[in-house]
Enzyme design. Structure first.
Site, mmCIF file in Angstrom:
data_model
loop_
_atom_site.group_PDB
_atom_site.id
_atom_site.type_symbol
_atom_site.label_atom_id
_atom_site.label_comp_id
_atom_site.label_asym_id
_atom_site.label_seq_id
_atom_site.Cartn_x
_atom_site.Cartn_y
_atom_site.Cartn_z
ATOM 1 N N HIS A 197 -3.399 7.503 2.192
ATOM 2 C CA HIS A 197 -3.743 5.959 1.809
ATOM 3 C C HIS A 197 -5.046 5.893 2.559
ATOM 4 C CE1 HIS A 197 -3.904 1.913 0.565
ATOM 5 N NE2 HIS A 197 -3.741 1.328 1.972
ATOM 6 N N ASN A 208 -10.137 0.001 -0.218
ATOM 7 C CA ASN A 208 -8.702 0.122 -0.308
ATOM 8 C C ASN A 208 -8.100 -0.415 -1.632
ATOM 9 O OD1 ASN A 208 -6.124 -0.229 0.055
ATOM 10 N ND2 ASN A 208 -6.105 -1.123 2.121
ATOM 11 N N CYS A 218 0.976 -1.293 0.007
ATOM 12 C CA CYS A 218 0.034 0.054 0.201
ATOM 13 C C CYS A 218 0.855 1.343 0.073
ATOM 14 C CB CYS A 218 -0.883 0.062 1.249
ATOM 15 S SG CYS A 218 -2.283 -1.190 1.146
HETATM 16 O O1 UT7 Z 1 -3.897 -1.139 3.820
HETATM 17 C C1 UT7 Z 1 -2.830 -1.937 3.949
HETATM 18 C C2 UT7 Z 1 -2.880 -1.775 5.665
HETATM 19 N N1 UT7 Z 1 -4.013 -2.428 6.299
HETATM 20 C C3 UT7 Z 1 -4.825 -1.823 7.241
HETATM 21 O O2 UT7 Z 1 -4.233 -0.786 7.520
HETATM 22 C C4 UT7 Z 1 -5.904 -2.599 7.782
HETATM 23 C C5 UT7 Z 1 -5.931 -2.325 9.423
HETATM 24 N N2 UT7 Z 1 -6.909 -2.958 9.951
HETATM 25 C C6 UT7 Z 1 -8.194 -2.632 10.020
HETATM 26 O O3 UT7 Z 1 -8.567 -1.832 9.236
HETATM 27 C C7 UT7 Z 1 -9.144 -3.397 10.809
HETATM 28 O O4 UT7 Z 1 -8.473 -4.143 11.665
HETATM 29 C C8 UT7 Z 1 -10.363 -4.178 10.311
HETATM 30 C C9 UT7 Z 1 -11.262 -3.442 9.330
HETATM 31 C C10 UT7 Z 1 -9.673 -5.191 9.073
HETATM 32 C C11 UT7 Z 1 -11.232 -4.714 11.276
HETATM 33 O O5 UT7 Z 1 -11.756 -3.965 12.036
HETATM 34 P P1 UT7 Z 1 -11.575 -4.434 13.698
HETATM 35 O O6 UT7 Z 1 -12.071 -3.371 14.381
HETATM 36 O O7 UT7 Z 1 -9.924 -4.690 14.076
HETATM 37 O O8 UT7 Z 1 -12.201 -5.875 13.673
HETATM 38 P P2 UT7 Z 1 -11.583 -7.124 14.541
HETATM 39 O O9 UT7 Z 1 -10.696 -7.905 13.410
HETATM 40 O O10 UT7 Z 1 -11.069 -6.996 15.737
HETATM 41 O O11 UT7 Z 1 -12.904 -8.095 14.809
HETATM 42 C C12 UT7 Z 1 -14.018 -7.512 15.411
HETATM 43 C C13 UT7 Z 1 -15.114 -8.771 15.354
HETATM 44 C C14 UT7 Z 1 -14.548 -10.128 15.610
HETATM 45 O O12 UT7 Z 1 -15.467 -10.885 16.031
HETATM 46 P P3 UT7 Z 1 -15.483 -11.149 17.714
HETATM 47 O O13 UT7 Z 1 -14.395 -12.074 17.836
HETATM 48 O O14 UT7 Z 1 -15.461 -9.903 18.140
HETATM 49 O O15 UT7 Z 1 -16.572 -11.852 17.806
HETATM 50 C C15 UT7 Z 1 -14.577 -10.486 13.996
HETATM 51 O O16 UT7 Z 1 -14.919 -11.808 13.817
HETATM 52 O O17 UT7 Z 1 -15.591 -8.654 14.152
HETATM 53 C C16 UT7 Z 1 -15.615 -9.837 13.405
HETATM 54 N N3 UT7 Z 1 -15.655 -9.679 11.900
HETATM 55 C C17 UT7 Z 1 -16.534 -9.210 10.997
HETATM 56 N N4 UT7 Z 1 -18.011 -9.094 11.511
HETATM 57 C C18 UT7 Z 1 -18.693 -8.882 10.598
HETATM 58 C C19 UT7 Z 1 -14.659 -9.375 11.376
HETATM 59 N N5 UT7 Z 1 -14.971 -9.263 10.043
HETATM 60 C C20 UT7 Z 1 -16.275 -8.785 10.059
HETATM 61 C C21 UT7 Z 1 -16.900 -8.586 9.160
HETATM 62 N N6 UT7 Z 1 -18.220 -8.237 9.194
HETATM 63 N N7 UT7 Z 1 -16.472 -8.258 7.605
#
Ligand code: UT7
Length: 329
Positions: A256, A286, A116
């Site tokens: 980004h 993204n 990225c």
């Molecule tokens: O561009 C390259 C660099 N990349 C980035 O900068 C990405 C950085 N990371 C992020 O933007 C975020 O971490 C994400 C958007 C990928 C995820 O958001 P988050 O707030 O960190 O969510 P999480 O992974 O901690 O998941 C929270 C909960 C989990 O459920 P439990 O364990 O709390 O029950 C996940 O299973 O949300 C669940 N979850 C979803 N729920 C609905 C994960 N993906 C989804 C989804 N829809 N698509």
């Protein structure tokens, strides 16, 4: 003679027509619009549909439009740096494929892979050829067909990424406009958190790798988020300090587009109000190497000669960085 800076003299972009909405994703994986919107800021993304279409096929209209805007022909280009994580094929370079498709007969070129942050690495690298006096017209392309490396059964990644491509032309400027400074960083120990497991020399393609979806993006979101939110904000603040810039001096932050929350944190750290931040993540998601170029393209009509822009990115590798430039037209 006054110092030569590499100035952006034209910008253009291309996004495919097909719109993949959060509502459509709800029919594909266990997710919902409210979760995607509140966690990422994304509402929809573009997908390049159709047999035989690759990243270079988005670059062709982007670059042809750019050349037309600038009033030059492809054979005037000296160098093409194609920043991408989804090249048309492992080799030859997509830069060479693009050169062939647009008729850039006098250009040499290569691909640059810094995930990225690739487009920023490309700007910083391409600038060197202008500043040294070696070249007069350097094309920096940032584009990815992310849909080609996404597993649409993996809700953690498929909601984030989209396809798109942007390009800028760098030319010499001796009036103080153009790229003034850049800070680029990398830390390869971050690779477990964001990578593509198979398809390289470590793990060549096999039936097993295909069955296990190992040719798709693997991301441990929370771990990446922690690094991204700190480092992208820090490197944006660092380039301001280094160049004695205050928030008032900044016309635009061009971040980004990985996550709206990371963008907001970067703007807050810089003390820059939301009215000065380019954000199109809600429409494109993204697009990896495409995001910053696509922002510049969409905001081009609002930019004024002399505007101070800070470009900032964070991505897989890990790679991150910032660029300070004075808009030249
Ligand atoms: O561009 C390259 C660099 N990349 C980035 O900068 C990405 C950085 N990371 C992020 O933007 C975020 O971490 C994400 C958007 C990928 C995820 O958001 P988050 O707030 O960190 O969510 P999480 O992974 O901690 O998941 C929270 C909960 C989990 O459920 P439990 O364990 O709390 O029950 C996940 O299973 O949300 C669940 N979850 C979803 N729920 C609905 C994960 N993906 C989804 C989804 N829809 N698509």
């Amino acid at each position: 003679m006054s110092k030569i800076h590499a100035a952006i003299t034209a910008v253009n972009g291309y996004v495919p027509d097909y719109i993949l909405t959060n509502q459509e994703l709800e029919t594909m994986v266990d997710t919902n619009d409210e979760w995607i919107t509140s966690r990422t800021g994304i509402k929809e993304r573009r997908i390049l549909k159709g047999e035989g279409l690759a990243t270079s096929d988005m670059a062709v209209p982007a670059v042809e439009g750019l050349l037309k805007k600038r009033g030059i022909t492809a054979d005037e280009l000296d160098l093409i740096i194609f920043c991408t994580s989804t090249p048309d094929m492992p080799f030859p370079a997509t830069a060479n494929i693009l050169a062939d498709k647009i008729g850039a007969k006098n250009a040499w070129g290569y691909d640059l892979n810094a995930a990225c942050s690739g487009f920023l690495y490309g700007i910083a690298t391409g600038s060197q050829f202008i500043e040294s006096g070696k070249h007069k017209k350097v094309l920096i392309v940032g584009g990815d067909k992310m849909s080609s490396i996404i597993n649409y059964q993996d809700r953690v990644t498929c909601i984030i990424f989209g396809d798109g491509c942007g390009a800028v032309l760098l030319e010499p400027n001796t009036d103080g406009y153009g790229v003034i400074d850049s800070i680029l960083k990398s830390d390869g120990s971050g690779r477990p958190y964001l990578h593509q497991k198979a398809g390289g020399s470590l793990k060549p393609a096999s039936h097993e790798t295909v069955d296990a979806h190992e040719h798709a993006v693997h991301q441990e979101g929370q771990a990446v988020f922690k690094f991204a939110v700190t480092n992208m904000a820090d490197v944006a603040a660092e380039i301001m300090d280094k160049n004695n810039l205050t928030a008032e001096d900044i016309a635009w932050l061009v971040p980004h587009q990985a996550n709206k929350r990371i963008i907001d944190a970067t703007a807050n750290r810089m003390g820059v109000g939301s009215d000065k931040v380019m954000i199109n993540i809600e429409r494109y998601g993204n697009t990896t190497n495409g995001t910053i170029a696509l922002c510049l393209w969409e905001w081009e009509s609002k930019l004024k000669k002399g505007d101070n822009l800070i470009l900032a990115a964070f991505g897989g590798g890990f790679t991150w960085g910032s660029v300070y430039l004075k808009w030249a037209y």
